[in-house]
Scaffold this active site. Structure first.
Site: not given
Length: 396
Positions: A112, A208
């Site tokens: 990410c 997440c």
């Protein structure tokens, strides 16, 4: 130079702050605003957050976007929400699932940072005319000749350098990390002082985009083959039972293997090609040498210029452990790291991050993803022999 090592007065310096909705990035925005910088807050919507919108400890969920917006209103700064959901799925979620199918243990936070936050968001910051992109990561950067270098933060308990090893030199030069010299308690105290509603907000936990922390559900949905049943095999060749998908196992795992045994058994290898989970004694996990792929070298000079006998430095293969003595070698395009003290439970797909030393001011030399590891001679021989055997059904 101003406090961010940028030319010009703060009021003439635009900084985009990556705001996750948590206390750390909120304090970064507050500190820079207080110093007089032209601050712009940006929050990324990264995934279908319906299942995680109100989950405690989630990251980048709907509640986080609302929190970032409220903090921006309190500080009096503009705030934008960018929809990066499709990009995040292709760059992070899909490779995460594919890595598990291959029997690896991936680290999506690295991907990410590497492909979304420090690539796409950085490009967006430049489009907004920003002189730098600031984040709430606990890591330090500082001048190193004509460029900048990364260093471990003051708060060792919050050290996030492990997840930032893939940051390129060009990205490091543009990024700023205002919290590198602060501790978490100090950050929360500043948030209280500023009257930010997120001052006591719980830190994000786990992955997440995984509701309730059950990553196996996400992988099974995206890659059904990872849930195919197969053999649980002892490293000596004995078939001990069956499993319901290698996605439910990780290297080094002891609990929840699903078989009864008179000896403590650990997952020592995941054979994705044969849908086989290999278990064995703890000593079969011991590793002293690993090979890296996708190496990001942040040391001085090219990687190929390191001494023929190797470069002594420090390395860590888990985010929660301190750096340990190691030797880096680069021979014929192959990068390897010898771990002086050895490590147990090293899995392909994890990161090996390199440092100048083991202190809090250590410089980050980059790192790579673990391609494979070398066990002891006996364990290597047994795994090689086992790999030649076809999968089989255990006797009733």
């Amino acid at each position: 130079m101003n406090s961010l090592d940028l030319p010009g007065r703060p009021e003439n310096t635009r900084i985009v702050v990556a705001m996750s909705g948590g206390v750390d990035s909120s304090v970064v925005a507050g500190l820079l605003k207080r110093e007089g910088y032209d601050v712009v807050g940006v929050t990324l919507q990264l995934y279908d957050h319906g299942a995680a919108t109100h989950r405690a400890g989630s990251c980048c969920a709907g509640q986080d976007i609302d929190d970032a917006r409220r903090v921006s209103e309190t500080l009096g700064i503009p705030h934008y929400v960018l929809d990066y959901e499709e990009r995040f799925r292709k760059a992070v979620i899909d490779p995460f699932a594919e890595s598990y199918v291959a029997g690896e243990t991936p680290i999506p936070c690295v991907s990410c940072n590497q492909t979304v936050k420090f690539a796409d968001l950085l490009a967006t910051a430049k489009e907004l005319g920003a002189d730098a992109l600031a984040t709430g990561h606990y890591i330090r950067s500082g001048a190193n000749g004509a460029h900048r270098a990364l260093y471990r933060p003051v708060d060792a308990d919050r050290d996030q350098s492990y997840f930032l090893f893939a940051t390129t030199q060009a990205q490091i030069d543009y990024l700023r990390f205002p919290l590198g010299g602060l501790s978490k308690p100090q950050v929360r105290a500043i948030a209280e002082e500023m009257g930010l509603t997120v001052a006591a907000k719980q830190d994000s936990q786990d992955i997440c985009f995984v509701p309730q922390g059950k990553y196996s559900d996400i992988i099974a949905k995206l890659k059904p083959a990872a849930a195919n049943p197969g053999d649980i095999v002892h490293i000596d060749g004995r078939v001990l039972g069956r499993h319901e998908g290698i996605l439910r196992y990780t290297i080094g795992q002891r609990r929840g293997i699903g078989i009864a045994s008179g000896e403590p058994l650990y997952v020592v290898h995941l054979d994705a090609e044969r849908a086989r989970v290999v278990v064995g004694p703890r000593e079969a996990l011991e590793t002293h040498k690993i090979y890296l792929r996708n190496m990001n070298w942040l040391g001085d000079g090219p990687l190929g210029d390191i001494p023929e006998g190797g470069l002594e430095l420090f390395a860590k293969v888990r985010s929660t452990r301190p750096p340990r003595p190691a030797v880096l070698r680069y021979v014929a395009g192959v990068t390897s790291v010898e771990l002086a003290d050895g490590e147990s439970g090293i899995a392909p797909g994890q990161a090996c991050v390199l440092y100048s030393d083991d202190g809090n001011e250590a410089r980050v030399f980059g790192g790579g993803f673990i391609e494979r590891s070398e066990r002891g001679a006996e364990a290597e021989a047994m795994l090689t022999k086992l790999a030649a055997r076809p999968a089989q059904i255990p006797a009733e």
